[in-house]
Design a protein around this motif. Sequence first.
Motif, PDB file in Angstrom:
ATOM      1  N   GLY A   1      77.715 142.836  78.105  1.00 26.91           N
ATOM      2  CA  GLY A   1      76.345 143.213  77.799  1.00 26.91           C
ATOM      3  C   GLY A   1      75.924 144.427  78.592  1.00 26.91           C
ATOM      4  N   ASP A   2      76.891 145.326  78.840  1.00 30.36           N
ATOM      5  CA  ASP A   2      76.647 146.529  79.642  1.00 30.36           C
ATOM      6  C   ASP A   2      75.949 147.572  78.778  1.00 30.36           C
ATOM      7  OD1 ASP A   2      76.679 148.526  81.489  1.00 30.36           O
ATOM      8  OD2 ASP A   2      78.845 148.865  81.454  1.00 30.36           O
ATOM      9  N   GLU A   3      74.639 147.350  78.589  1.00 25.60           N
ATOM     10  CA  GLU A   3      73.888 148.172  77.654  1.00 25.60           C
ATOM     11  C   GLU A   3      73.520 149.536  78.226  1.00 25.60           C
ATOM     12  OE1 GLU A   3      70.743 146.168  75.364  1.00 25.60           O
ATOM     13  OE2 GLU A   3      71.125 144.455  76.674  1.00 25.60           O
ATOM     14  N   THR A   4      73.205 150.445  77.321  1.00 22.29           N
ATOM     15  CA  THR A   4      72.649 151.739  77.690  1.00 22.29           C
ATOM     16  C   THR A   4      71.134 151.615  77.681  1.00 22.29           C
ATOM     17  OG1 THR A   4      74.503 152.872  76.670  1.00 22.29           O
ATOM     18  CG2 THR A   4      72.517 154.171  77.089  1.00 22.29           C
ATOM     19  N   LEU A   5      70.507 151.926  78.802  1.00 27.97           N
ATOM     20  CA  LEU A   5      69.068 151.772  78.914  1.00 27.97           C
ATOM     21  C   LEU A   5      68.357 153.125  78.883  1.00 27.97           C
ATOM     22  CD1 LEU A   5      68.896 149.085  81.746  1.00 27.97           C
ATOM     23  CD2 LEU A   5      68.870 148.712  79.280  1.00 27.97           C
ATOM     24  N   ALA A   6      67.187 153.129  78.304  1.00 25.93           N
ATOM     25  CA  ALA A   6      66.301 154.294  78.351  1.00 25.93           C
ATOM     26  C   ALA A   6      65.112 153.919  79.223  1.00 25.93           C
ATOM     27  CB  ALA A   6      65.848 154.681  76.953  1.00 25.93           C
TER      28      ALA A   6
END
Length: 330
Positions: free
Chosen positions: A102-107
Amino acid sequence: MMWLVRFILLGRLAGAAAAGALAWWLHQPLPLASDSVELSIEQGERPRDIATGWVQAGVKAPPWALYQWFRWSGQAKRIRAGSYEIGPGTTPITLLEKMVRGDETLATVRLIEGWTFRQFRAELARADSLKPTTATMSDAQIMEAIGSTGQLPEGRFYPDTYAYSKGSADIAVLKRAHRAMRQRVDEAWAARTPDLPLRSADEALILASIVEKETGAAAERGRIASVFVNRLRIGMPLQTDPTVIYGLGEAFDGNLRKRDLQTDTPYNTYTRPGLPPTPIAMPGAASLRAAVRPEASKALYFVARGDGTSEFSDTLAEHNRAVNKYQRGR
């Protein structure tokens, strides 16, 4: 029988060669159509569609190969929904690991101290990859959606930098900001100085919003708060321009005139005593602290020096001299 033995040996060699090729492929960087490739995975999306989605997004690999890898690994059902971004050097193995972790890209979106709710909404509308689910909603509908039906939104959202998964709904950020402000106000109110002329945490929030708008130099928040607290104690009008400007709304053209100060509105603290009915902006933590723990002083007036700081005075005579010096150049 010899032919059968040879056939079995050839089959095993072919299987070994295929396994070796697969192991080699799994450790090779995936070719990408650009420096970075992004994909948002919805909750419940099938592994086959996820594999196809990566290829359509810019991963140059057969979708069936990615799908079979997801299945063969035994991890396909552990892929988490979210927004992901990969770059050069990503292999099929590391791609799957990223989605399973779940290593998401965050804004991020930054909401600034002193902004109004209208400015908050405008910034959320501009935020990168944030779904504008509140775009057609009124302020009242937004407050209902976050569980605060009947409450006006001004001052109810904490200014901070909020990280979110790309593709998230803007209402989720508003809910977090609303919870954060409630917590900050409760904490400030619990730590208030005894005998403040404030009846509730809401009044502390209103005062904090005025302090936020009046403060030019951060170190002066406590003294500015003391001026308004001192005025409230003796029943003196707050006479603060930012409340008048807020009451004018979109009619304010950047120039505050004498007639504006004389026109009565619920937010005109020249014509009405006490605090205005609601906050006039979103105060930060420092202004909240200043409102409930103001500096000890006898000051009743302050005037801008022109360098971002203020001159404070205990008496009207002192204040008039300061006005002549700093505003009229006398």
